[in-house]
Design a protein around this motif. Structure first.
Motif, mmCIF file in Angstrom:
data_model
loop_
_atom_site.group_PDB
_atom_site.id
_atom_site.type_symbol
_atom_site.label_atom_id
_atom_site.label_comp_id
_atom_site.label_asym_id
_atom_site.label_seq_id
_atom_site.Cartn_x
_atom_site.Cartn_y
_atom_site.Cartn_z
ATOM 1 N N PRO A 489 0.839 -1.211 0.000
ATOM 2 C CA PRO A 489 0.000 0.000 0.000
ATOM 3 C C PRO A 489 0.872 1.259 0.000
ATOM 4 O O PRO A 489 1.807 1.374 0.803
ATOM 5 C CB PRO A 489 -0.810 -0.111 1.292
ATOM 6 C CG PRO A 489 -0.686 -1.555 1.710
ATOM 7 C CD PRO A 489 0.648 -1.996 1.230
ATOM 8 N N VAL A 490 0.562 2.194 -0.910
ATOM 9 C CA VAL A 490 1.351 3.428 -1.007
ATOM 10 C C VAL A 490 0.415 4.634 -1.169
ATOM 11 O O VAL A 490 -0.726 4.519 -1.614
ATOM 12 C CB VAL A 490 2.342 3.390 -2.197
ATOM 13 C CG1 VAL A 490 3.366 2.298 -2.008
ATOM 14 C CG2 VAL A 490 1.593 3.203 -3.528
ATOM 15 N N ARG A 491 0.953 5.805 -0.806
ATOM 16 C CA ARG A 491 0.285 7.088 -1.040
ATOM 17 C C ARG A 491 1.166 7.881 -2.010
ATOM 18 O O ARG A 491 2.379 7.986 -1.809
ATOM 19 C CB ARG A 491 0.097 7.855 0.265
ATOM 20 C CG ARG A 491 -0.767 7.142 1.292
ATOM 21 C CD ARG A 491 -1.002 8.039 2.529
ATOM 22 N NE ARG A 491 0.248 8.519 3.099
ATOM 23 C CZ ARG A 491 1.004 7.803 3.941
ATOM 24 N NH1 ARG A 491 0.625 6.593 4.312
ATOM 25 N NH2 ARG A 491 2.113 8.324 4.430
ATOM 26 N N MET A 492 0.533 8.453 -3.045
ATOM 27 C CA MET A 492 1.291 9.140 -4.090
ATOM 28 C C MET A 492 0.928 10.627 -4.124
ATOM 29 O O MET A 492 -0.240 11.013 -3.930
ATOM 30 C CB MET A 492 0.992 8.530 -5.467
ATOM 31 C CG MET A 492 1.253 7.046 -5.577
ATOM 32 S SD MET A 492 3.006 6.643 -5.478
ATOM 33 C CE MET A 492 3.646 7.429 -6.945
ATOM 34 N N LYS A 493 1.924 11.465 -4.369
ATOM 35 C CA LYS A 493 1.720 12.910 -4.533
ATOM 36 C C LYS A 493 2.626 13.415 -5.653
ATOM 37 O O LYS A 493 3.688 12.825 -5.908
ATOM 38 C CB LYS A 493 2.058 13.665 -3.249
ATOM 39 C CG LYS A 493 1.119 13.419 -2.083
ATOM 40 C CD LYS A 493 1.563 14.247 -0.874
ATOM 41 C CE LYS A 493 0.650 14.008 0.320
ATOM 42 N NZ LYS A 493 1.092 14.812 1.498
ATOM 43 N N CYS A 494 2.213 14.511 -6.272
ATOM 44 C CA CYS A 494 3.113 15.130 -7.246
ATOM 45 C C CYS A 494 2.979 16.655 -7.194
ATOM 46 O O CYS A 494 1.941 17.194 -6.768
ATOM 47 C CB CYS A 494 2.850 14.614 -8.660
ATOM 48 S SG CYS A 494 1.313 15.197 -9.412
ATOM 49 N N PHE A 495 4.050 17.305 -7.603
ATOM 50 C CA PHE A 495 4.059 18.776 -7.680
ATOM 51 C C PHE A 495 4.528 19.140 -9.085
ATOM 52 O O PHE A 495 5.624 18.744 -9.521
ATOM 53 C CB PHE A 495 5.009 19.363 -6.632
ATOM 54 C CG PHE A 495 5.163 20.851 -6.733
ATOM 55 C CD1 PHE A 495 4.156 21.710 -6.278
ATOM 56 C CD2 PHE A 495 6.300 21.409 -7.312
ATOM 57 C CE1 PHE A 495 4.295 23.081 -6.375
ATOM 58 C CE2 PHE A 495 6.438 22.785 -7.413
ATOM 59 C CZ PHE A 495 5.429 23.625 -6.941
ATOM 60 N N VAL A 496 3.653 19.894 -9.791
ATOM 61 C CA VAL A 496 3.952 20.238 -11.190
ATOM 62 C C VAL A 496 3.839 21.758 -11.334
ATOM 63 O O VAL A 496 2.772 22.346 -11.092
ATOM 64 C CB VAL A 496 2.961 19.555 -12.158
ATOM 65 C CG1 VAL A 496 3.407 19.773 -13.604
ATOM 66 C CG2 VAL A 496 2.821 18.075 -11.850
ATOM 67 N N SER A 505 6.326 12.064 -5.109
ATOM 68 C CA SER A 505 6.688 11.400 -3.855
ATOM 69 C C SER A 505 5.815 10.164 -3.648
ATOM 70 O O SER A 505 4.657 10.120 -4.079
ATOM 71 C CB SER A 505 6.540 12.355 -2.671
ATOM 72 O OG SER A 505 5.185 12.730 -2.498
ATOM 73 N N ALA A 506 6.407 9.177 -2.997
ATOM 74 C CA ALA A 506 5.695 7.926 -2.670
ATOM 75 C C ALA A 506 5.984 7.611 -1.208
ATOM 76 O O ALA A 506 7.130 7.719 -0.741
ATOM 77 C CB ALA A 506 6.164 6.787 -3.563
ATOM 78 N N ALA A 574 10.094 6.796 -8.451
ATOM 79 C CA ALA A 574 9.725 7.066 -7.060
ATOM 80 C C ALA A 574 9.286 5.782 -6.356
ATOM 81 O O ALA A 574 9.668 5.515 -5.207
ATOM 82 C CB ALA A 574 8.616 8.108 -7.009
ATOM 83 N N LEU A 575 8.493 4.994 -7.050
ATOM 84 C CA LEU A 575 8.023 3.736 -6.457
ATOM 85 C C LEU A 575 9.179 2.772 -6.228
ATOM 86 O O LEU A 575 9.264 2.117 -5.192
ATOM 87 C CB LEU A 575 6.962 3.102 -7.373
ATOM 88 C CG LEU A 575 5.610 3.825 -7.397
ATOM 89 C CD1 LEU A 575 4.748 3.296 -8.529
ATOM 90 C CD2 LEU A 575 4.887 3.669 -6.055
ATOM 91 N N ARG A 576 10.072 2.706 -7.195
ATOM 92 C CA ARG A 576 11.225 1.812 -7.054
ATOM 93 C C ARG A 576 12.142 2.282 -5.929
ATOM 94 O O ARG A 576 12.690 1.473 -5.174
ATOM 95 C CB ARG A 576 11.984 1.732 -8.371
ATOM 96 C CG ARG A 576 13.033 0.623 -8.418
ATOM 97 C CD ARG A 576 13.591 0.476 -9.815
ATOM 98 N NE ARG A 576 12.516 0.202 -10.756
ATOM 99 C CZ ARG A 576 12.436 0.735 -11.988
ATOM 100 N NH1 ARG A 576 13.358 1.596 -12.408
ATOM 101 N NH2 ARG A 576 11.432 0.419 -12.773
ATOM 102 N N ALA A 577 12.296 3.602 -5.811
ATOM 103 C CA ALA A 577 13.121 4.147 -4.727
ATOM 104 C C ALA A 577 12.488 3.853 -3.371
ATOM 105 O O ALA A 577 13.192 3.598 -2.382
ATOM 106 C CB ALA A 577 13.314 5.647 -4.915
ATOM 107 N N LEU A 578 11.152 3.890 -3.312
ATOM 108 C CA LEU A 578 10.467 3.538 -2.069
ATOM 109 C C LEU A 578 10.706 2.068 -1.731
ATOM 110 O O LEU A 578 10.955 1.723 -0.568
ATOM 111 C CB LEU A 578 8.963 3.810 -2.200
ATOM 112 C CG LEU A 578 8.114 3.428 -0.981
ATOM 113 C CD1 LEU A 578 8.482 4.291 0.222
ATOM 114 C CD2 LEU A 578 6.626 3.572 -1.293
#
Length: 939
Positions: A489-496, A505-506, A574-578
């Motif tokens: 389970p993950v929470r995702m955010k982005c800033f554009v 971010s993950a 990001a997911l792989r880094a998490l």
């Protein structure tokens, strides 16, 4: 399971012999995995893990929040300890959560090489440590053990007593069983040099034997007389949960991934069902919750049978299963009974089967009589894969219970290798369920294990930095995703924002959070600006993935443009880094390491003390006590197991009451030589009688105890302090100098070494022991006698003799000497292994040959042995006297560094052969002598 339920939800622990099996366990609901490195584990013939596979396996488990326990559960020679310590350091750096051990020497070593570190490896005691009482558990807890896998012979009350010591309890719930107490089986090592305590068991329990009584063969129902069924505790799972068992362990490191997946999935459902039921009934008042609603369903029972079974037993949790423990007709997979043949048509090469269960095309079936005699140990049935089948003359791929199906089976009617010609009434077993296996395959990676290993090699992990390695492993884990993966389970955010790098971010539930910035700089949009909805959609929709997005949020400033490819690439990074962060979090501080073995060595003492040589004798009758004293024995082991003839009920052995009758005949010097020997097995209930027993012994003037297991040792030490001298018996499995040091430093006066050590091994042990201590301590080994190969709670003779109640029983007469060996198992090579039954109806199996290393005494003395034991079981008092006198004379010569005396003397075949001469001398009961493992050692 909630806290108000009162019981912690138990861990489900799955086996893994390969990386594919590890994935199978995790994908199907295991909380933890146990597996072995390429060396030093009790399943040498499992696939096991090469170095890089081991690290990837640990990282895979940790990525999904699961634990990994590494099996180092064998006995180690002194020359192996440095390599084992180095392996432990590697495991520490990889982040292994625990190691499972058997060797007391390794336990002693661990206290030296694992200092206070931030991420210590937990130490679990293997079932190979034979923990069958709470005193043994308490001793191990003192030495740093956090979890114990007790002997499988313990019932639920005994498991609860062990848990009350403060250790976690892990128990096997499914899979193959040993007939002998694990860790105490000497059978494989004695007959073929392949030690079960070294991971090399040749499984003599799965061979054919014939029961022999008074030299005559006795008919039995089946020939695999000591082959147990597989354990299946699914019906008793609720009892084990109620008892507070911490971890449920599935046996099967040598099984296929599909087996692991299927069994784990069933037990996952059972545990979760129990937990869910008790969420709604926290007081557990509803008795149905303990039986019907939380027990296995019919489908779940069938799945377990289809995966593998030798028939099932519920084990010893509730009661001694007696005959329900055994699988005497077939020692391997029996399959699942699906029907019987109703007609045979040789011309069409087909059979007609009335089905009691479903059958599919591509299923594997076996036909024939399980009890049919064969020359070897192969399955007496004929097996094949169903290719074509018909119901009512119509070809079908599926047939249902109640159908009569016609199966084309040319393999049954053609060729010279057919073992079985079918006939009406024959049973039909399903040994491979195609649909079940196909469903299980969906939980496994589509990459074959061979390709997985090739891809691991291509990663070249050894050439990478730690961060590079974690990133590469994270990417590889993503590739191993099966069709229906377990997800993180993950929470995702982005800033554009135009003019800035894309930020994604993950974060996970465990507090790990990663932010990745793209190399690409976000541009102002000319048309079709990038929307928040598009961003959220791409963050949420990952396709088949190991990640499950719980929430997605996007902050998009002004009208901007981001290529879809750039966004997805940054998201994936990001997911792989998490994933890499989850892996890295489970590993220790890189600056921390365990001590190398050479850092623990002490400076040898310059004032080393040597022991006088001693002769010890185990005796079993009152008359033999006097004989041993007269023959010059320095120590006499009295008591121990009392054996009962299952037919005549005659007793062989000395009880405390028997010994009391001798006291008047013994002087103070005699009493000083007496050591009270404890029974081999000391269950929880037995300790209630031990305090008064030892108090009586003290009053009688007996100050020596031969401790049969560490529980007895700990009991004497904690209850009586230094009042008794303690010698340890061979069941302690003292295999190296570290193990000897542990108990000698703990106050024992003498340690008996493992019978699987060679003279070369003993010499190395003694030499290293002198490096650690000012005195090596007294080292004892058995040099003459009948070696115990197995001890089992199964009442073997009672069960087999009950099948022959009509047999003529000889008139009762006093049994002396080798007459006690009237019952035996005879193998296919005509070796005869005596069987005795003790007063608790346990079975003891002894070697077919009597140990005799009289000619090796000088070498043993030079190797560091200072106490030479004769086991007098099966010998008369006259033979004991002669043996004692003969050995005492030689020991006195050796004490004075003299030559062997009496070169031409002999006793009942005692010989003076060179190392290479054959063993053709006979012992007093007509069997040949053996030198055991003193020359060859064990694998």
């Amino acid at each position: 399971m909630s806290e108000n339920c009162g019981k912690k939800k138990p861990e489900l622990l799955a086996p893994a012999g390969t990386l594919l099996s590890l994935i199978a366990g995790i994908e199907n609901g295991a909380d933890a995995i146990y597996m072995g490195a390429a060396k030093f584990n009790a399943r040498a013939y499992a696939g096991n893990f090469l170095d890089e596979e081991l690290e990837i396996g640990i990282d895979f488990a940790h990525a999904f929040g699961k634990k990994v326990y590494i099996t180092l559960n064998t006995l180690f020679r002194d020359d192996e300890l440095e390599e084992v310590a180095a392996l432990l350091n590697e495991l520490y750096q990889m982040g292994a959560d625990a190691i499972i051990i058997q060797d007391f020497g390794f336990l002693n070593l661990l206290q030296k090489i694992q200092p206070d570190v931030s991420h210590p490896i937990q130490i679990h005691a293997s079932t190979q440590m034979t923990v069958h009482n709470s005193y043994h558990a308490a001793f191990l807890k003192e030495k740093g053990i956090s979890r114990i896998v007790p002997a499988r012979e313990n019932n639920i009350a005994e498991l609860s007593a062990i848990k009350e010591t403060g250790v976690e309890v892990e128990t096997f719930i499914h899979g193959a069983l040993c007939i002998c107490y694990s860790g105490q089986c000497q059978f494989s090592g004695a007959v073929g040099g392949r030690s079960g305590n070294r991971g090399q068991c040749a499984q003599p329990c799965r061979k054919k034997y014939m029961l022999v009584v008074d030299g005559k063969a006795v008919t039995t129902d089946g020939k695999y007389l000591i082959s147990p069924r597989d354990l299946n505790a699914s019906d008793d799972l609720f009892r084990l949960i109620e008892a507070g068992v911490d971890s449920f362990k599935i046996e099967g490191r040598m099984k296929k991934p599909e087996y692991v997946a299927g069994v784990v999935s069933v037990y996952r459902k059972l545990i979760d069902r129990y937990a869910a039921a008790h969420e709604n009934d926290p007081s557990r008042k509803n008795e149905n919750l303990k039986t019907k609603s939380v027990g296995p369903t019919l489908d779940e029972r069938e799945i377990l049978k289809k995966l593998f079974n030798r028939d099932f037993t519920s084990g010893y949790f509730v009661k001694n299963p007696k005959n329900e423990l055994m699988s005497r007709k077939l020692p391997y997979n029996k399959g699942f009974l699906i029907g019987k043949i109703t007609d045979v048509d040789p011309k069409r090469a087909q059979i007609s089967v009335q089905l009691a269960a479903a059958l599919s095309s591509q299923d594997g079936i076996s036909i024939g009589d399980l009890g049919k005699e064969t020359d070897g140990v192969e399955d007496p049935r004929q097996g094949f894969v169903v290719k074509k089948m018909y119901v009512s003359r119509k070809m079908v791929s599926e047939a249902s219970p109640g159908d009569t199906v016609n199966i084309l089976a040319p393999v049954l009617f053609e060729g010279e290798n057919n073992r079985y010609m079918p006939k009406a009434g024959d049973s039909v077993y399903k040994t491979f369920d195609f649909n079940l296996q196909r469903n299980i395959q969906k939980t496994l990676p589509e990459i074959p294990i061979e390709d997985i290993r090739l891809q691991i090699e291509s990663l070249t992990l050894k050439n990478k930095t730690t961060d590079e390695k974690d990133d590469a492993i994270a990417e590889f884990i993503e590739k191993l995703t099966p069709q229906n993966p377990v997800q993180i389970p993950v929470r995702m955010k982005c800033f554009v924002c135009p003019g800035f790098a894309l930020e994604i971010s993950a974060a996970d539930k465990e507090g790990n959070e990663i932010k990745i910035e793209s190399d690409y700089i976000v541009q102002p949009a000319i048309k079709n600006p990038f929307s928040k909805e598009s961003a959220v959609d791409m963050l949420s929709k990952l396709g088949p993935s190991v990640y499950a997005v719980l929430s997605a949020d996007a902050e998009v400033i002004d009208d901007c443009f981001v290529p879809v490819g750039v966004f997805k690439e940054t998201r994936n990074k990001a997911l792989r880094a998490l994933l890499a962060a989850r892996i890295r979090k489970s590993k220790p501080n890189l600056k921390e390491t365990l001590l190398a073995l050479n850092e623990t060595k002490s400076v040898p003492s310059q004032n080393q003390i040597s022991h006088s040589l001693a002769l010890s004798i185990s005796v079993y009758t009152k008359e033999s006590v006097a004989a041993a004293l007269a023959g010059g024995a320095d120590r006499i082991y009295v008591g121990g197991d009392v054996f009962i003839d299952p037919l005549t009920k005659e007793k062989y052995g000395l009880t405390l009451s028997d010994f009391k009758e001798l006291i008047a005949e013994l002087n103070a010097s005699d009493l000083e030589k007496i050591y009270w020997k404890m029974p081999f097995v000391t269950k929880e209930e037995d300790f209630d009688d031990l305090y008064p027993t030892f108090s009586t012994l003290s009053e009688l003037g007996i100050s020596g105890i031969l401790a049969s297991n560490p529980g007895v040792y700990h009991f004497v030490r904690t209850k009586f302090g230094e009042k008794f001298r303690i010698a340890t018996d061979s069941a302690f499995n003292i295999f190296n100098s570290e193990a000897a040091e542990l108990f000698l430093d703990g106050g024992v006066s003498s340690v008996a070494l493992s019978p699987e050590l060679s003279i070369r091994n003993i010499s190395a042990l003694s030499e290293h022991l002198f490096e650690k201590r000012s005195e090596a301590g007294e080292l004892e080994c058995v040099v003459f006698g009948r070696q115990r190969l197995m001890v089992t709670e199964h009442p073997l003779l009672e069960m087999l003799l009950n099948e022959n109640k009509g047999m003529k029983i000889p008139k009762s007469q006093k049994k002396t000497g080798s007459d006690i060996f009237r019952y035996a198992l005879k193998d296919s090579k005509d070796f005869v292994f005596p069987v005795l039954t003790d007063s608790k109806n346990r079975s003891f199996i002894f070697n077919s040959k009597e140990l005799n290393v009289f000619d090796l005494l000088p070498k043993l003395k030079n190797a560091g042995i200072t106490a030479f034991r004769i086991d007098g079981i099966g010998h008369t008092e006259d033979e004991i006297l002669e043996l004692a006198a003969r050995y005492k004379k030689e020991i006195e010569r050796l004490q004075n560094d003299g030559k062997m005396s009496g070169q031409n003397e002999s006793y009942a075949g005692i010989n003076n052969k060179s190392d290479n001469e054959s063993e053709n001398e006979e012992s007093s009961d007509g069997s040949q002598y053996t030198r055991g493992n003193f020359i060859r050692g064990v694998y």
